[in-house]
Enzyme design. Structure first.
Site, PDB file in Angstrom:
ATOM      1  N   VAL A  12     -24.253 132.716 153.324  1.00 23.20           N
ATOM      2  CA  VAL A  12     -23.140 133.629 153.563  1.00 23.20           C
ATOM      3  C   VAL A  12     -22.601 134.165 152.239  1.00 23.20           C
ATOM      4  O   VAL A  12     -22.847 133.609 151.179  1.00 23.20           O
ATOM      5  CB  VAL A  12     -22.010 132.957 154.373  1.00 23.20           C
ATOM      6  CG1 VAL A  12     -22.499 132.613 155.772  1.00 23.20           C
ATOM      7  CG2 VAL A  12     -21.481 131.720 153.674  1.00 23.20           C
ATOM      8  N   CYS A  13     -21.845 135.246 152.350  1.00 24.55           N
ATOM      9  CA  CYS A  13     -21.241 135.929 151.217  1.00 24.55           C
ATOM     10  C   CYS A  13     -20.527 134.917 150.318  1.00 24.55           C
ATOM     11  O   CYS A  13     -19.831 134.055 150.829  1.00 24.55           O
ATOM     12  CB  CYS A  13     -20.255 136.954 151.762  1.00 24.55           C
ATOM     13  SG  CYS A  13     -19.376 137.873 150.507  1.00 24.55           S
ATOM     14  N   PRO A  14     -20.730 134.998 149.033  1.00 23.05           N
ATOM     15  CA  PRO A  14     -21.438 136.001 148.254  1.00 23.05           C
ATOM     16  C   PRO A  14     -22.855 135.582 147.851  1.00 23.05           C
ATOM     17  O   PRO A  14     -23.482 136.229 147.018  1.00 23.05           O
ATOM     18  CB  PRO A  14     -20.565 136.141 147.012  1.00 23.05           C
ATOM     19  CG  PRO A  14     -20.130 134.729 146.747  1.00 23.05           C
ATOM     20  CD  PRO A  14     -19.920 134.144 148.142  1.00 23.05           C
ATOM     21  N   ASP A  39     -26.304 137.303 157.241  1.00 17.22           N
ATOM     22  CA  ASP A  39     -24.868 137.529 157.161  1.00 17.22           C
ATOM     23  C   ASP A  39     -24.584 139.021 157.318  1.00 17.22           C
ATOM     24  O   ASP A  39     -25.019 139.833 156.495  1.00 17.22           O
ATOM     25  CB  ASP A  39     -24.353 137.019 155.812  1.00 17.22           C
ATOM     26  CG  ASP A  39     -22.843 137.148 155.659  1.00 17.22           C
ATOM     27  OD1 ASP A  39     -22.160 137.506 156.643  1.00 17.22           O
ATOM     28  OD2 ASP A  39     -22.349 136.895 154.549  1.00 17.22           O
TER      29      ASP A  39
END
Length: 77
Positions: A12-14, A39
């Site tokens: 997931v981000c980042p 994501d």
């Protein structure tokens, strides 16, 4: 032209952008990186990342929840 594939599904981000950035730094100008991610936020993340860094987001697509980004390494450094 061949491209390097980076499978970043389930991150997931980042993390997808950070890992792609690390990979692109090792590549030569004009080489391509294909990033696979799950994501949904990665769509906006990669668009912004390429706009800010000068790399070219050649194409992106989504199929069955997997996003695929084709990024061309910027020239110059």
């Amino acid at each position: 032209m061949s491209e390097t594939v980076l499978d970043l599904k389930d991150l997931v981000c980042p993390l997808p952008v950070l890992r792609a950035n690390r990979a692109l730094r090792t590549m030569l100008a004009g080489e391509r990186l294909r990033v696979l991610a799950t994501d949904a936020a990665s769509v906006a993340d990669f668009q912004s990342y390429c706009r800010e860094t000068g790399h070219v987001l050649v194409a992106w697509s989504e199929e069955a929840g997997v996003y695929s980004f084709s990024i061309k390494r910027r020239s110059g450094d």
